[in-house]
Design an enzyme around this catalytic site. Structure first.
Site, PDB file in Angstrom:
ATOM      1  N   VAL A 103       0.866  -1.180   0.000  1.00  0.00           N
ATOM      2  CA  VAL A 103       0.000   0.000   0.000  1.00  0.00           C
ATOM      3  C   VAL A 103       0.896   1.221   0.000  1.00  0.00           C
ATOM      4  CG1 VAL A 103      -1.766   1.293   1.269  1.00  0.00           C
ATOM      5  CG2 VAL A 103      -1.819  -1.204   1.279  1.00  0.00           C
ATOM      6  N   CYS A 104       0.512   2.235  -0.761  1.00  0.00           N
ATOM      7  CA  CYS A 104       1.220   3.516  -0.770  1.00  0.00           C
ATOM      8  C   CYS A 104       2.685   3.312  -1.168  1.00  0.00           C
ATOM      9  CB  CYS A 104       1.059   4.181   0.600  1.00  0.00           C
ATOM     10  SG  CYS A 104       1.373   5.958   0.635  1.00  0.00           S
TER      11      CYS A 104
END
Length: 236
Positions: A103-104
């Site tokens: 994520v991210c």
């Protein structure tokens, strides 16, 4: 895998953005058969970038074989990209996983470990271009899947990402049930969640505020790319 235990490991490291981890953890924790591991080198408390303290549940050494490994992002990701112990752990853990995910800016860490070379992936909008320095094809979408790699864009996309992973593992019906349980029905007060929709003045203000930090991250990404190239040359 519906009737089996599903082991999900989420990397927990100093300076992470907690929602990158806790958003997916909330979704994964509702999945039938889920066994969640918050992974770090020790079991000592870990502080997020905004001061929230989280306790790891499992050390690298004690980590079982996982079905899913997930790397969140956050400012602490910069140091991780040159953390040999963490990168080695991710490579070993990923080898036995059905899905390798992030994520991210966690995708930059996966890439630094050589786990996204030749794959399509996404990242936080402010740093997505840095993926190309590590042999990754950047894709500006909220969730990107390429074979057994699934990556989410910035922070809040972790919930969308996790629902996508759940659907892959146990089916769309369960994923939709979890979404409904969580009442995940976003209706933000502003259309400012992406550079594509935010007022130009808002986007420019954030770019200016973050410019120094993004350059710091870019420098670390370049070093990670050099380290990765050297490692690949030695393995030839």
């Amino acid at each position: 895998m519906n009737n089996q235990k599903i082991r999900v490991g989420l990397l927990l490291f100093p300076g992470l953005t907690q929602l990158d981890l806790t958003g997916p953890a909330e979704v994964f924790g509702r999945m039938p058969g889920a066994e969640i591991h918050l992974l770090w080198k020790t079991l000592d408390p870990v502080s997020s970038d905004r001061g929230l303290t989280i306790l790891p549940t499992t050390t690298f050494e004690g980590c079982p074989t996982l079905d899913v490994i997930c790397v969140p992002g956050g400012p602490g990701q910069i140091e991780l990209m040159e953390d040999g112990i963490t990168l080695d752990f991710l490579r070993k853990a990923a080898a036995g996983c059905k899905l390798v995910t992030s994520v991210c800016t966690g995708s930059l860490v996966l890439a630094a470990a050589g786990l996204l070379t030749g794959y399509r992936a996404t990242c936080h909008w402010s740093s997505i271009d840095q993926l190309s320095l590590l042999g990754v094809e950047p894709v500006q979408e909220r969730v990107v899947r390429d074979r057994n790699r699934i990556t989410g864009a910035g922070v809040t996309s972790g919930i969308d990402f996790a629902l996508t992973v759940v659907a892959d593992l146990v089916g769309h019906q369960i994923a939709q049930e979890i979404q409904l349980q969580m009442e995940y029905d976003p209706a933000p007060p502003y259309q400012a969640g992406s550079p594509r929709t935010a007022p130009p003045a808002v986007t420019e203000a954030i770019r200016e505020k973050n410019a120094s930090f993004i350059e710091q991250r870019r420098t670390a990404t370049k070093r990670a790319a050099e380290n990765l190239a050297s490692a690949l040359k030695e393995s030839d």
